[in-house]
Motif scaffolding. Structure first.
Motif, PDB file in Angstrom:
ATOM      1  N   ALA A 135       0.801  -1.261   0.198  1.00 20.57           N
ATOM      2  CA  ALA A 135       0.076   0.046   0.094  1.00 20.57           C
ATOM      3  C   ALA A 135       0.839   1.304   0.165  1.00 20.57           C
ATOM      4  CB  ALA A 135      -0.756  -0.139   1.151  1.00 20.57           C
ATOM      5  N   SER A 136       0.771   2.320  -0.990  1.00 19.50           N
ATOM      6  CA  SER A 136       1.291   3.363  -1.016  1.00 19.50           C
ATOM      7  C   SER A 136       0.591   4.498  -1.668  1.00 19.50           C
ATOM      8  CB  SER A 136       2.687   2.998  -1.615  1.00 19.50           C
ATOM      9  OG  SER A 136       3.787   4.243  -1.982  1.00 19.50           O
ATOM     10  N   ASP A 137       0.800   5.581  -1.462  1.00 18.37           N
ATOM     11  CA  ASP A 137       0.183   6.713  -2.235  1.00 18.37           C
ATOM     12  C   ASP A 137       0.752   7.030  -3.470  1.00 18.37           C
ATOM     13  OD1 ASP A 137      -1.042   9.202  -2.867  1.00 18.37           O
ATOM     14  OD2 ASP A 137      -0.097  10.486  -1.672  1.00 18.37           O
ATOM     15  N   LEU A 179      -3.741   9.189   0.249  1.00 23.79           N
ATOM     16  CA  LEU A 179      -4.575   8.189   0.144  1.00 23.79           C
ATOM     17  C   LEU A 179      -3.903   6.710  -0.197  1.00 23.79           C
ATOM     18  CD1 LEU A 179      -8.113   9.058  -0.231  1.00 23.79           C
ATOM     19  CD2 LEU A 179      -7.460   8.520   1.711  1.00 23.79           C
ATOM     20  N   PRO A 180      -3.568   5.683   0.337  1.00 20.15           N
ATOM     21  CA  PRO A 180      -2.746   4.566  -0.351  1.00 20.15           C
ATOM     22  C   PRO A 180      -3.473   3.806  -1.350  1.00 20.15           C
ATOM     23  CG  PRO A 180      -3.632   3.797   1.755  1.00 20.15           C
ATOM     24  CD  PRO A 180      -3.989   5.203   1.771  1.00 20.15           C
ATOM     25  N   GLU A 181      -3.004   3.762  -2.482  1.00 21.44           N
ATOM     26  CA  GLU A 181      -3.165   2.786  -3.557  1.00 21.44           C
ATOM     27  C   GLU A 181      -2.707   1.182  -2.864  1.00 21.44           C
ATOM     28  OE1 GLU A 181      -4.526   5.878  -4.715  1.00 21.44           O
ATOM     29  OE2 GLU A 181      -2.431   6.179  -4.856  1.00 21.44           O
ATOM     30  N   HIS A 218      -6.948   1.782  -7.292  1.00 22.07           N
ATOM     31  CA  HIS A 218      -7.105   3.366  -7.133  1.00 22.07           C
ATOM     32  C   HIS A 218      -7.609   3.634  -5.846  1.00 22.07           C
ATOM     33  CE1 HIS A 218      -8.187   7.602  -7.693  1.00 22.07           C
ATOM     34  NE2 HIS A 218      -6.891   7.763  -7.664  1.00 22.07           N
ATOM     35  N   ASN A 219      -7.246   4.488  -4.841  1.00 21.63           N
ATOM     36  CA  ASN A 219      -8.217   4.674  -3.499  1.00 21.63           C
ATOM     37  C   ASN A 219      -8.744   6.184  -3.884  1.00 21.63           C
ATOM     38  OD1 ASN A 219      -9.076   4.945  -1.048  1.00 21.63           O
ATOM     39  ND2 ASN A 219      -7.207   4.347  -0.170  1.00 21.63           N
TER      40      ASN A 219
END
Length: 633
Positions: free
Chosen positions: A275-277, A283-285, A299-300
């Motif tokens: 998980a990472s922005d 907001l993390p993808e 995509h978040n």
């Protein structure tokens, strides 16, 4: 028409020349002698076994469901895991949580210098060892009281939280994450603030179908394997738990959210996740690395308490194989890490697959950003694979993948845990036959060849260590820097254990002792280390302290906080506080930046969400070395 002997001879020579040319193009380029000498000068690792408590008889294979007995070596291929963290709150990430499949113990121990007697975590009434086995250990302050807790995940049951109690004694109290218990087969867990409320949530990804009895040797019936080698959707589910405030005097409460992800992520056989922005909105993808089918990038677009994810797909160009398109591959995703490889201030994705040469003819992925982040709102993943161009496409049967700077020159190295099953009877021919078989029968274990004790599948790989040379390509120099021993490894954990600015690593090995490697790079450059913490008291002011001191007031790791560093010599580096990305190796949550020969102060931009979820920003100018930053008011 009859050919003359001379004509036949000429045709043979042409065919031989074409074959030789094709073989030359298929081989990975070898590093020049100068590149090897440079690596030897820049890197050096010294390994030692990770201390474990005395144990009884060690196993080398698992008891499995009767219908899987003839493939028990295959089923027994996972379980080794390691995490590096600061359990005792002394400011040093030199505490390890190690999962050893030989004993199925979760071991708390120390790596590097210092003394601490290793001990096994008391799994108590939570684990029936006849049917369950631990697969990983995820550190985190789950109740936000300033002490690091542990989440242990399993094959055969749901995860268990071990909450740290007392002061300095490393006492833990277990409590199930799910009550009543269910049968899950978890191989990947990470923490991230999914809904942007300022608190880390949990993503749990399972491998075998929920409810299976894989490790129950007394069960009846017949278990199912994957329904396809390239499009299997009969695997485990993904589960999301949103953090909610604990009750007074109680432990953490996580609210389970059903159907949090779109159908693209359902039923996939997940071995790793991250998980990472990726688009800069804090907001993390989420990236799911899936065995036997396409990986999934989500995509978040969530809001506090409300989750919303959309599956992204890369754009295929002329000459690009379908399996090189993000979201459309058919490879065996087994590890993933996220970092900015091309220094464009956008994170990239490094994915491990089965990439043994002349085997399944797959490759690893290095998905580099190649378009604006706004494309994600159109369902497009702005990434393209550059693994072959950069020399990262092939190594072996790889698991955990990690990207970090081990000589502080400002360029990331890439490393992987590699190897599958070690034995004396080679089984690649049988696996090749299985891989080209009919999907209609693949799920039935009776259609599988024997993979039993003594079988060998990539059992003598080494863990590659890729270094970028002046020609722009990465070359594996593991054998030159102390990392080249043959192993069947699974997890890689990274931390600056002794605070000297050089990143060390621990490697969890399957059915063998695990190893800690101290970084003894002889000419490492300057570095900037950041320990980003959010105070529990919202009134606590913003503060910066030199080094990694023991804290006077409790604070929690700011999972998802982002730092952008502008070095005085030019170039920008971007890192995000990691909440547990990968397969079974968990790096410490500290941020590390190599500054090269630069010795002066650097400009740093910090971005994070406070305890209410509001985005915050703060510029700093910091000198090289370690700094602890309290992200207060």
């Amino acid at each position: 028409m009859t050919q003359t002997p001379l004509a036949r001879h000429a045709r043979r020579l042409v065919a031989l020349a074409l074959m030789t040319t094709a073989y030359a193009f298929a081989r990975l380029p070898a590093p020049a002698a100068g590149a090897r000498m440079e690596a030897i000068r820049q890197f050096r690792f010294v390994g030692e076994p990770i201390a474990e408590p005395p144990a009884g008889e060690a196993r080398s294979i698992r008891a499995v469901h009767p219908s899987l007995k003839h493939i028990d070596a295959w089923i027994s291929a996972v379980g080794a895991a390691v995490a590096l963290t600061d359990l005792d709150g002394d400011g040093a990430s030199n505490d390890a949580c190690l999962v050893d499949p030989r004993t199925d113990e979760v071991i708390l121990t120390r790596v590097g210098a210092g003394t601490a007697a290793p001990r096994a975590l008391d799994l108590g009434p939570w684990v029936d060892r006849r049917k369950m086995a631990p697969m990983g250990c995820q550190p985190g302050d789950y109740d936000e009281d300033g002490r690091v807790d542990l989440l242990v995940y399993f094959w055969g049951r749901t995860p268990v939280l071990f909450m740290q109690r007392g002061t300095g004694g490393l006492e833990f109290t277990g409590r199930p994450l799910v009550d009543p218990d269910e049968r899950w087969f978890t191989n990947a867990v990470t923490r991230a603030d999914l809904d942007g409320d300022g608190h880390a949530d949990l993503v749990v990804a399972n491998y075998f179908p929920d409810g299976a009895a894989i490790l129950d040797a007394s069960a009846g019936g017949r278990e199912a394997m994957q329904a396809s080698m390239s499009r299997a959707r009969n695997g485990g589910q993904k589960h999301v738990f949103l953090w909610t405030p604990p009750s007074p005097g109680g432990g953490p409460v996580f609210r389970r959210v059903a159907d949090a992800f779109p159908a693209d992520a359902a039923g996939t056989w997940t071995l790793a996740l991250a998980a990472s922005d990726l688009d800069g909105d804090l907001l993390p993808e989420i990236y799911f690395a899936n065995d036997f089918g396409p990986d999934v990038l989500l995509h978040n677009d969530s809001r506090p308490g409300q989750l919303r994810f959309t599956a992204l797909h890369g754009r295929r160009t002329f000459g690009m194989p379908r399996s090189k398109v993000l979201g459309g591959d058919s490879f065996k995703g087994m590890g993933v890490d996220i970092a900015d490889m091309n220094q464009d201030a956008v994170p990239d994705l490094f994915v491990s697959n089965i990439a043994a040469q002349y085997a399944l003819e797959e490759s690893h992925f290095l998905f580099l950003s190649n378009g604006p982040a706004s494309l994600m709102r159109q369902g497009i993943a702005p990434y393209a694979d550059a693994s072959e161009t950069l020399g990262l496409s092939r190594s072996g049967w790889a698991w955990d993948a990690k990207l970090d700077d081990f000589d502080n020159d400002g360029t990331l190295e890439a490393l992987q845990a590699a190897g599958f099953v070690r034995g004396s009877a080679g089984k690649w021919a049988e696996l090749q036959e299985l891989a080209t078989g009919n999907d209609q029968v693949l799920h039935d274990p009776r259609s599988w060849p024997r993979f039993e004790a003594g079988s060998d599948l990539s059992g003598h790989d080494h863990n590659p260590f890729f270094v970028r040379h002046a020609d722009g390509r990465y070359y594996d120099v593991a054998e030159d820097v102390g990392l080249g021993a043959a192993a069947t490894s699974r997890g890689i954990a990274i931390a600056d254990v002794d605070g000297d600015g050089r990143l060390d690593l621990a490697i969890a090995n399957q059915w063998a002792a695990s190893t800690f490697f101290a970084n003894r790079a002889p000419a490492a450059g300057a570095f900037l280390g950041l320990r980003l913490l959010r105070p529990i008291d919202p009134a606590q002011p913003f503060a910066v302290a030199a080094g990694r001191p023991r804290l006077d007031a409790p604070a929690v790791l700011a999972v998802g906080a982002v730092a952008r560093v502008h070095a005085s010599g030019g170039g920008t580096q971007l890192r995000e506080v990691d909440g547990g990305n990968g397969h079974s190796g968990k790096r410490s949550g500290e941020l590390h930046f190599g500054l090269g020969a630069a010795a002066g102060a650097v400009d740093v931009e910090l971005r994070w969400r406070d305890e209410t979820g509001r985005p915050q920003e703060r510029p700093l100018r910091l000198t090289p070395g370690w700094h602890t930053v309290i992200l207060g008011r």
